[in-house]
Scaffold this motif. Structure first.
Motif, PDB file in Angstrom:
ATOM      1  N   LEU A 278      32.651  78.135 100.871  1.00  0.00           N
ATOM      2  CA  LEU A 278      32.273  76.769 100.519  1.00  0.00           C
ATOM      3  C   LEU A 278      32.914  76.340  99.211  1.00  0.00           C
ATOM      4  CD1 LEU A 278      28.451  77.019 101.329  1.00  0.00           C
ATOM      5  CD2 LEU A 278      30.299  76.216 102.818  1.00  0.00           C
ATOM      6  N   ARG A 279      32.883  77.212  98.221  1.00  0.00           N
ATOM      7  CA  ARG A 279      33.453  76.876  96.918  1.00  0.00           C
ATOM      8  C   ARG A 279      34.966  76.698  97.004  1.00  0.00           C
ATOM      9  NH1 ARG A 279      33.394  80.924  93.921  1.00  0.00           N
ATOM     10  NH2 ARG A 279      32.232  82.505  95.115  1.00  0.00           N
ATOM     11  N   MET A 280      35.642  77.581  97.736  1.00  0.00           N
ATOM     12  CA  MET A 280      37.099  77.504  97.781  1.00  0.00           C
ATOM     13  C   MET A 280      37.578  76.205  98.429  1.00  0.00           C
ATOM     14  SD  MET A 280      38.054  80.001  96.032  1.00  0.00           S
ATOM     15  CE  MET A 280      39.811  79.668  96.208  1.00  0.00           C
ATOM     16  N   ARG A 281      36.826  75.687  99.364  1.00  0.00           N
ATOM     17  CA  ARG A 281      37.193  74.401  99.954  1.00  0.00           C
ATOM     18  C   ARG A 281      37.185  73.302  98.895  1.00  0.00           C
ATOM     19  NH1 ARG A 281      33.014  75.042 104.977  1.00  0.00           N
ATOM     20  NH2 ARG A 281      34.060  76.805 106.014  1.00  0.00           N
ATOM     21  N   GLN A 282      36.178  73.308  98.023  1.00  0.00           N
ATOM     22  CA  GLN A 282      36.105  72.274  96.997  1.00  0.00           C
ATOM     23  C   GLN A 282      37.112  72.520  95.878  1.00  0.00           C
ATOM     24  OE1 GLN A 282      34.414  69.513  97.400  1.00  0.00           O
ATOM     25  NE2 GLN A 282      35.250  68.675  95.489  1.00  0.00           N
ATOM     26  N   HIS A 283      37.304  73.802  95.505  1.00  0.00           N
ATOM     27  CA  HIS A 283      38.363  74.108  94.539  1.00  0.00           C
ATOM     28  C   HIS A 283      39.699  73.572  95.051  1.00  0.00           C
ATOM     29  CE1 HIS A 283      36.141  76.618  91.731  1.00  0.00           C
ATOM     30  NE2 HIS A 283      35.738  77.432  92.690  1.00  0.00           N
ATOM     31  N   ASP A 284      39.961  73.788  96.330  1.00  0.00           N
ATOM     32  CA  ASP A 284      41.217  73.370  96.933  1.00  0.00           C
ATOM     33  C   ASP A 284      41.323  71.850  96.980  1.00  0.00           C
ATOM     34  OD1 ASP A 284      43.669  74.142  98.549  1.00  0.00           O
ATOM     35  OD2 ASP A 284      42.625  72.926 100.034  1.00  0.00           O
ATOM     36  N   ALA A 285      40.255  71.194  97.373  1.00  0.00           N
ATOM     37  CA  ALA A 285      40.271  69.725  97.436  1.00  0.00           C
ATOM     38  C   ALA A 285      40.509  69.135  96.050  1.00  0.00           C
ATOM     39  CB  ALA A 285      38.954  69.203  98.017  1.00  0.00           C
ATOM     40  N   ASN A 286      39.833  69.667  95.046  1.00  0.00           N
ATOM     41  CA  ASN A 286      40.036  69.171  93.684  1.00  0.00           C
ATOM     42  C   ASN A 286      41.432  69.504  93.177  1.00  0.00           C
ATOM     43  OD1 ASN A 286      37.551  67.976  93.451  1.00  0.00           O
ATOM     44  ND2 ASN A 286      36.596  69.680  92.347  1.00  0.00           N
ATOM     45  N   GLY A 287      41.912  70.715  93.489  1.00  0.00           N
ATOM     46  CA  GLY A 287      43.245  71.101  93.051  1.00  0.00           C
ATOM     47  C   GLY A 287      44.313  70.176  93.602  1.00  0.00           C
ATOM     48  N   ARG A 288      44.208  69.839  94.862  1.00  0.00           N
ATOM     49  CA  ARG A 288      45.210  68.960  95.472  1.00  0.00           C
ATOM     50  C   ARG A 288      45.195  67.569  94.826  1.00  0.00           C
ATOM     51  NH1 ARG A 288      46.266  70.602 101.579  1.00  0.00           N
ATOM     52  NH2 ARG A 288      45.315  72.663 101.660  1.00  0.00           N
ATOM     53  N   ARG A 289      44.004  67.023  94.604  1.00  0.00           N
ATOM     54  CA  ARG A 289      43.907  65.692  94.017  1.00  0.00           C
ATOM     55  C   ARG A 289      44.402  65.686  92.576  1.00  0.00           C
ATOM     56  NH1 ARG A 289      39.962  62.153  95.780  1.00  0.00           N
ATOM     57  NH2 ARG A 289      40.715  60.796  94.083  1.00  0.00           N
TER      58      ARG A 289
ATOM     59  N   ILE B  14      50.156  73.934  79.830  1.00  0.00           N
ATOM     60  CA  ILE B  14      48.713  74.105  79.939  1.00  0.00           C
ATOM     61  C   ILE B  14      48.364  74.503  81.372  1.00  0.00           C
ATOM     62  CG2 ILE B  14      48.216  72.476  78.079  1.00  0.00           C
ATOM     63  CD1 ILE B  14      47.376  70.438  80.212  1.00  0.00           C
ATOM     64  N   ARG B  15      47.254  75.235  81.490  1.00  0.00           N
ATOM     65  CA  ARG B  15      46.792  75.705  82.795  1.00  0.00           C
ATOM     66  C   ARG B  15      45.408  75.162  83.061  1.00  0.00           C
ATOM     67  NH1 ARG B  15      45.081  81.846  83.517  1.00  0.00           N
ATOM     68  NH2 ARG B  15      43.112  80.894  82.853  1.00  0.00           N
ATOM     69  N   LEU B  16      45.204  74.625  84.252  1.00  0.00           N
ATOM     70  CA  LEU B  16      43.913  74.077  84.643  1.00  0.00           C
ATOM     71  C   LEU B  16      43.316  74.917  85.761  1.00  0.00           C
ATOM     72  CD1 LEU B  16      46.071  71.558  84.101  1.00  0.00           C
ATOM     73  CD2 LEU B  16      44.017  70.210  84.485  1.00  0.00           C
ATOM     74  N   SER B  17      42.044  75.213  85.638  1.00  0.00           N
ATOM     75  CA  SER B  17      41.272  75.810  86.716  1.00  0.00           C
ATOM     76  C   SER B  17      40.276  74.757  87.171  1.00  0.00           C
ATOM     77  CB  SER B  17      40.536  77.071  86.233  1.00  0.00           C
ATOM     78  OG  SER B  17      39.639  77.550  87.223  1.00  0.00           O
ATOM     79  N   CYS B  18      40.581  74.113  88.292  1.00  0.00           N
ATOM     80  CA  CYS B  18      39.729  73.035  88.780  1.00  0.00           C
ATOM     81  C   CYS B  18      38.482  73.620  89.419  1.00  0.00           C
ATOM     82  CB  CYS B  18      40.484  72.173  89.790  1.00  0.00           C
ATOM     83  SG  CYS B  18      41.926  71.354  89.103  1.00  0.00           S
ATOM     84  N   GLY B  19      37.316  73.231  88.897  1.00  0.00           N
ATOM     85  CA  GLY B  19      36.050  73.717  89.424  1.00  0.00           C
ATOM     86  C   GLY B  19      35.620  72.938  90.650  1.00  0.00           C
ATOM     87  N   VAL B  20      34.312  72.826  90.844  1.00  0.00           N
ATOM     88  CA  VAL B  20      33.802  72.160  92.043  1.00  0.00           C
ATOM     89  C   VAL B  20      33.021  70.893  91.691  1.00  0.00           C
ATOM     90  CG1 VAL B  20      33.757  74.320  93.342  1.00  0.00           C
ATOM     91  CG2 VAL B  20      31.708  73.606  92.110  1.00  0.00           C
ATOM     92  N   GLU B  21      33.297  70.337  90.516  1.00  0.00           N
ATOM     93  CA  GLU B  21      32.658  69.077  90.143  1.00  0.00           C
ATOM     94  C   GLU B  21      33.159  67.943  91.041  1.00  0.00           C
ATOM     95  OE1 GLU B  21      33.413  71.404  86.211  1.00  0.00           O
ATOM     96  OE2 GLU B  21      34.542  70.915  88.037  1.00  0.00           O
TER      97      GLU B  21
END
Length: 391
Positions: A257-268, A366-373
Motif C-alpha cells: 500500500l505504501r509503495m503505491r503512494q510513494h510511487d504516485a508521489n514520486g512520479r508527480r 539534492i535528494r528527495l524521498s517522497c513520503g505518502v502525504e
C-alpha cells in the motif's frame, strides 16, 4: 536457518505481505506475532530443546520477519541483522583475504566507507566501476573475483544496472551477484528472479517504513550459502532485537500500500521538477527522459519515491533545503514522511571529493524521498521552497 513456509509462495504480494512467514500464536491464538523478548530458552532435558537455545542464534519474532521478507523477494532463506551495514558486513564475511569484489561506483556512502576504510585493510580487494555498462563489469573481473555488488537504482544518482546482464557476467566468472534492493523494494523489483544470488536491504527504509528502527535483511536461495550465512550471523552476532524485528514485520504488512503512494508521489514530483528545472537535471527512472527508462520498465514494475535533482550550486541547494516545510531536512529515506537531503555533505560525505566530482555528485545535488502525504501538499511545499531560487 530460516526457511519460508512453502504455502506462502502461492498467494499474491499483498496477501503474502500480511501473512507470509507467520502463524497465529499456538499458546494464545494471537494473530500478531508476539515479541519474544527473551535472551535464552529453557530446555526440556540435556540436549532436548524446542529448536531454540540462545537468542543470538534464533528468535521466533526474528524468524517470522525473515520468512516474511524471503517470501516477498521470492527467496528460500532470510536473515535479519541489526542494521543494513551489519547485514552487508556479514555478507562480506562469506569471502576471505585476497578475494576481489567488483562494486558499483555509485553506492551508498556507508557501503564505500565499509569497503574502503575497513574491509580492504583485512585483505579484501575492491574495484569500483560504472555498472550501467555490463562490459565495464566484465573488464574489471579477475581470476580472484568472488562477487559483483550493485545498487539499482543507485543512491543518489538513480543509475540502473541491467541485472540479467550483470548476473551473466558474474556467473561466467564464477562470482556471486549481490544486489542492494533498498530503493526499489521487492514490490517493484525482485533481483533473485533476474539472476542475483543474494539480495539485501537496509530494513530501516521502506521495509519498516516508519523511521523508528534500524535494521538489515538478506535473502537468498542457495542452501550452502544460507548455511554459511547462518553461521556468520550466529558467530558474529550482528542481529536485531525482537522488538525491532517486530517493527519491520509490522511495516511489511503495508508495504504494498505504501509503495503505491510513494510511487504516485514520486512520479508527480519528478514531473514537476522536470518542468521547473529541465528534464536533464532530474534523476528519476520513471521519467521517459531518463537514459535508462526502457531498462527500468523492463526490470521494475514501478519507480518509487526517490528523486535527485541538480541545482547547480550549494547556495541554490541550501535555498531549497532551508525553505521546505513538509519535506524534512534529514538523512535516511523510505519512511511515510517526506525527507530531503544534500548527499555530498550528508549520506556520501565519506566518499572522496574527486570520486564524487567524477560521478557528478556535487554540492548542488539534492535528494528527495517522497513520503505518502497528499501529493498536492508536497507540490505546494516545493513551489514555496523553489520560489526565488538564486540565479
Amino acid at each position: 536457518m530460516t526457511r519460508i513456509f512453502e504455502d506462502d509462495l502461492r498467494s499474491g504480494f499483498g496477501t503474502r505481505a500480511i501473512h507470509a512467514g507467520q502463524r497465529p500464536d499456538p499458546v494464545s491464538g494471537a494473530i500478531m506475532t508476539p515479541i519474544y523478548q527473551t535472551s535464552t530458552y529453557v530446555q526440556d532435558a540435556l540436549g532436548q530443546h524446542k529448536g531454540y537455545e540462545y537468542a543470538r542464534g534464533k528468535n521466533p519474532t526474528r524468524e517470522a520477519l525473515e520468512r516474511n521478507v524471503a517470501s516477498l523477494e521470492g527467496g528460500r532463506h532470510g536473515f535479519a541483522f541489526g542494521s543494513g551495514m551489519g547485514c552487508l558486513d556479514s555478507i562480506m564475511k562469506l569471502f576471505r583475504a585476497g578475494d576481489h569484489v567488483v562494486c558499483g561506483e555509485n553506492v551508498y556512502g556507508g557501503t564505500f566507507r565499509l569497503f574502503d576504510k575497513l574491509l580492504q585493510h583485512l585483505g579484501l580487494r575492491f574495484s569500483y566501476v560504472d555498472t550501467r555498462d555490463p562490459q565495464r563489469i566484465a573488464d574489471a573481473m579477475t581470476p580472484e573475483t568472488r562477487a559483483v555488488l550493485v545498487e539499482t537504482p543507485t543512491n543518489p544518482l538513480m543509475w540502473l544496472t541491467d541485472l540479467r546482464a550483470a548476473a551473466d557476467v558474474a556467473h561466467r566468472g564464477n562470482a556471486l551477484l549481490i544486489v542492494d534492493n533498498t530503493f526499489a523494494t521487492p514490490y517493484f523489483q525482485r533481483p533473485l528472479e533476474l539472476g542475483a544470488d543474494i539480495v539485501w536491504h537496509s530494513a530501516t527504509k521502506y521495509l519498516n517504513g516508519h523511521s523508528d528502527m534500524v535494521g538489515g535483511i538478506a535473502v537468498l536461495n542457495d542452501d550452502d550459502l544460507a548455511t554459511r550465512l547462518q553461521f556468520i550471523l550466529n558467530a558474529a552476532g550482528a542481529v536485531p532485537g525482537p522488538f525491532d524485528s517486530w517493527l519491520v514485520l509490522r511495516g511489511t504488512k503495508t508495504l504494498h500500500l505504501r509503495m503505491r503512494q510513494h510511487d504516485a508521489n514520486g512520479r508527480r514530483v519528478a514531473a514537476w521538477l522536470a518542468q521547473r528545472m529541465g528534464e536533464d537535471r532530474v534523476y528519476y527512472p520513471g521519467l521517459e527522459s531518463h537514459p535508462q527508462y526502457a531498462l527500468a520498465k523492463s526490470q521494475m514494475s514501478g519507480f518509487g519515491g526517490m528523486i535527485s535533482v541538480e541545482l547547480g550550486t550549494k547556495a541554490r541547494a541550501a535555498h531549497v533545503l532551508e525553505r521546505v516545510r513538509v519535506f524534512s531536512l534529514a538523512e535516511s529515506l523510505g519512511g511515510v514522511e517526506s525527507l530531503i537531503s544534500l548527499p555530498a555533505l550528508m549520506t556520501h560525505a565519506s566518499v572522496p571529493a574527486d570520486k564524487k566530482d567524477a560521478m557528478g555528485m556535487g554540492e548542488g545535488l539534492i535528494r528527495l524521498s517522497c513520503g505518502v502525504e497528499d501529493t498536492e501538499d508536497l507540490l505546494a511545499d516545493l513551489e514555496h521552497a523553489f520560489d526565488g531560487l538564486p540565479g
